[in-house]
Design a protein around this motif. Structure first.
Motif, short mmCIF file in Angstrom:
data_model
loop_
_atom_site.label_atom_id
_atom_site.label_comp_id
_atom_site.label_asym_id
_atom_site.label_seq_id
_atom_site.Cartn_x
_atom_site.Cartn_y
_atom_site.Cartn_z
N GLU A 375 47.41 18.44 15.80
CA GLU A 375 46.31 17.75 16.70
C GLU A 375 46.49 16.43 16.95
O GLU A 375 46.30 15.86 18.17
N ASN A 376 46.73 15.70 15.96
CA ASN A 376 46.89 13.94 16.18
C ASN A 376 48.31 13.94 17.00
O ASN A 376 48.01 12.90 17.87
N ILE A 377 49.23 14.29 16.75
CA ILE A 377 50.34 14.30 17.74
C ILE A 377 50.10 14.61 19.13
O ILE A 377 50.34 13.96 19.98
N MET A 378 49.30 15.63 19.11
CA MET A 378 48.88 16.10 20.81
C MET A 378 47.98 15.19 21.05
O MET A 378 48.34 14.94 22.35
N GLN A 379 47.02 14.49 20.39
CA GLN A 379 46.12 13.47 20.87
C GLN A 379 47.07 12.19 21.21
O GLN A 379 46.72 11.83 22.37
N LEU A 380 48.08 11.90 20.49
CA LEU A 380 48.73 10.69 20.76
C LEU A 380 49.68 10.86 22.12
O LEU A 380 49.71 9.98 23.08
N SER A 381 50.06 12.04 22.33
CA SER A 381 50.87 12.21 23.29
C SER A 381 50.09 12.51 24.87
O SER A 381 50.76 12.22 25.91
N ARG A 382 48.69 12.92 24.44
CA ARG A 382 48.05 13.02 25.54
C ARG A 382 47.11 12.00 26.14
O ARG A 382 46.21 12.07 26.72
N ARG A 383 47.28 10.83 25.34
CA ARG A 383 46.47 9.79 25.43
C ARG A 383 46.45 9.06 26.63
O ARG A 383 47.37 8.76 27.38
N ASP A 384 45.27 8.87 27.53
CA ASP A 384 45.18 8.29 28.59
C ASP A 384 45.62 6.86 28.71
O ASP A 384 45.61 6.13 27.72
N HIS A 385 45.88 6.24 29.95
CA HIS A 385 46.22 4.89 30.03
C HIS A 385 45.02 4.22 30.11
O HIS A 385 43.77 4.27 30.21
N SER A 386 45.20 2.87 29.17
CA SER A 386 43.97 2.00 29.25
C SER A 386 43.45 1.54 30.53
O SER A 386 44.16 1.24 31.47
N THR A 387 42.18 1.33 30.46
CA THR A 387 41.38 0.88 31.66
C THR A 387 40.82 -0.23 30.91
O THR A 387 39.50 -0.22 30.65
N PRO A 388 41.38 -1.54 31.01
CA PRO A 388 40.55 -2.75 30.27
C PRO A 388 39.32 -2.98 31.19
O PRO A 388 39.30 -3.05 32.27
N ARG A 389 38.28 -3.23 30.37
CA ARG A 389 37.15 -3.91 31.09
C ARG A 389 36.76 -5.11 30.35
O ARG A 389 36.98 -5.31 29.02
N LEU A 390 36.24 -5.96 30.77
CA LEU A 390 35.35 -7.26 30.09
C LEU A 390 34.40 -6.88 29.18
O LEU A 390 33.40 -5.99 29.67
N ILE A 391 34.64 -7.27 27.72
CA ILE A 391 33.57 -6.61 26.78
C ILE A 391 32.95 -7.79 26.15
O ILE A 391 33.64 -8.60 25.71
#
Length: 543
Positions: A375-391
């Motif tokens: 599950e961790n490997i699949m989560q890593l491969s399916r990870r969405d692109h980052s959408t940075p915002r000002l935090i």
């Protein structure tokens, strides 16, 4: 080091063109001032050569003096650029024609030779004006000459054959006007073309500078003495935002980069190594190129962010990993589910003794562990692109801590929070930052269970001292990490725990790198461990 010219529009040489328009008129007035001043001075010095003032000395003196005074007045009018340009030309050329005609009459008509001064007047008018105006000036001057000749003949000054001279002078005036007008038009066209080319070059130069300053690749130019001649914004950020100026030495800015440059000059085929200004800045790969062919020419330095290159390589790896995990999910999860289910059924059998039940428990535990790894490997491969915002970390961290404590069922005093009073702004994907903090805090809580005091874990957020970059430290009071082990903790599947998968820290670092941040382990001298997230400077726009 940057040049803030990119916020200004491309320049147009309006003021310079206006000055160039008025300059010929000022030069023509200078000629007028010299001629009138010369005639006035000669009259006062009694050195007037015949035929000057031979017919009417009083008229010659009066006209010369008034002509000189008007030339001075024209200086003021030209300086103030009032009245408008065309009106001043008409006024000044008309004054020249009238004054020259009167001086010619006072000196014995056309035979005095002063009529040739009208050639300069008409030529000057042709240069400063275009279109049909030069012919108009030539016509006025010719009419003035003929009129003066008629007047001289009427008062008994001229001779009949002088009409021929007047006609030749008039023809000369027209030819001069046409010739000078054509020549002036060619000059104007060449000047306009040169001005357009100069403006294009200026715009191109500013556009090039704008592009260089906005490039993600760092650009530096050094001379033969290693003095910095150019450095764009990306290079300034990559090298830690130093306080550098033009002609600073490269060694004062970055000693490792200066060493690499010297090594490349000695042997261009030598292997180039990455440099890192500090632990909180990304690694940089330099590239060198010579400018020009001369031995003392400068050097062009390209700086590539190794993090960006690693991120690109990571995307390629994840694409391959995604295809692999699809096969893993199909080939492993079905047999793994069957094994887990069979172990569960076997464990429910009443005929099993205690030893066999322990074995079935091992089957169940290891099956769940293998399922977690998949599950961790699949989560890593399916990870969405980052959408940075000002935090705003001053608001984000208290909310995260409150939700984490509630979600994990922990006592509130177990984790302390220490945030610097200054505003802390970062560009990051909020969900991915929460995932990183959750993983680090879970590890910190697990390894600090034996610590008797409170808080067992501290979250500290502040700015670094050198470059003022925001960071978050997760500090625990656990046993710490051995230096030999610390070198491998961010590698995938590396773990010292029997129940761990070895992917938590690896995924956390990958998420940090995807947001142009860095996750590092910082040893603590007093015991325990510290994991630091160093964020990208928020002043640098992410792309």
């Amino acid at each position: 080091m940057r040049t803030d010219t990119d916020d200004q529009p491309f320049p147009f040489a309006h003021a310079e063109s206006e000055a160039q328009i008025w300059q010929p008129l000022a030069l023509l007035n200078l000629y007028r001032l010299l001629i009138s001043g010369l005639f006035t001075g000669l009259f006062y010095s009694d050195y007037l050569l015949p035929p000057l003032a031979s017919h009417d000395p009083v008229l010659f003196y009066a006209v010369s003096l008034i002509y000189f005074a008007l030339a001075i007045i024209f200086i003021v009018l030209i300086s103030n650029r009032w009245p408008r340009f065309e009106l001043q030309i008409y006024l000044q050329i008309g004054t020249d024609i009238l004054a020259t005609t009167l001086l010619m009459h006072a000196s014995g008509s056309i035979s005095s030779g002063l009529g040739t001064l009208l050639i300069v007047t008409v030529a000057g008018g042709s240069i400063v004006m275009g279109g049909r105006h030069p012919l108009m000036f030539a016509a006025l001057a010719t009419l003035a000459v003929l009129g003066e000749q008629f007047t001289a003949q009427f008062v008994g000054l001229g001779e009949p054959n002088t009409y021929t001279q007047a006609g030749i002078l008039g023809l000369t005036l027209f030819v001069t006007a046409l010739a000078v007008h054509g020549f002036a038009r060619r000059i104007r066209e060449s000047e306009a073309l040169a001005q357009r080319r100069g403006l294009d070059l200026a715009n191109m130069s500013q556009l090039t500078e704008h592009i260089i300053q906005r490039m993600q690749t760092g650009i530096m130019v050094i001379d033969e003495a290693d003095r910095i001649r150019l450095m764009n914004e990306s290079a300034w950020y990559m090298l830690g935002m130093p306080s550098a100026t033009h002609y600073s030495r490269l060694a004062d800015l970055s000693a490792p980069l200066a060493d690499q440059a010297q090594r490349w000059r000695a042997d261009p085929a030598a292997e180039i190594e990455m440099i890192q200004p500090s632990a909180e800045h990304p690694r940089v790969m330099p590239r060198f190129a010579r400018i020009g062919q001369a031995s003392g020419s400068g050097t062009l330095i390209f700086l590539e962010d190794a993090t960006a290159m690693a991120r690109h390589a990571q995307q390629l790896q994840l694409a391959a990993l995604g295809r692999l995990t699809a096969s893993i999910a199909h080939e492993i999860r079905n047999p793994l589910g069957a094994i887990s289910h069979a172990g569960q059924l076997l464990g429910e059998s009443p005929q099993l003794d205690e030893h066999d039940r322990r074995l079935t428990g091992i089957i169940g535990d290891q099956s769940r562990r293998m399922n977690t790894i998949v599950e961790n490997i699949m989560q890593l491969s399916r990870r969405d692109h980052s959408t940075p915002r000002l935090i705003e970390l001053n608001h984000f961290l208290p909310n995260f801590l409150r939700e984490f404590v509630a979600g994990q069922g922990l006592r509130p005093e177990l984790i302390g929070l220490n945030i610097d009073s200054s505003p802390l702004r970062v560009r990051f994907d909020p969900s991915q930052l929460e995932q990183i903090l959750t993983n680090l805090c879970q590890n910190a809580v697990r390894y600090s269970e034996d610590y008797p005091g409170f808080p067992k874990v501290v979250i500290h957020a502040a700015l670094t001292g050198e470059s003022a970059r925001p960071f978050i430290d997760i500090l625990d009071h656990g046993p710490g990490i051995d230096p030999q082990i610390a070198a491998h903790i961010f590698e995938p599947f590396y773990t010292t725990a029997t129940s761990g998968t070895g992917l938590g820290l690896y995924i956390s670092r990958e998420l940090a790198e995807a947001n142009q941040a860095h996750l590092n382990y910082e040893p603590v001298a007093t015991g325990g461990s510290c994991f630091r997230i160093t964020f990208q400077d928020p002043r640098r726009q992410m792309h």
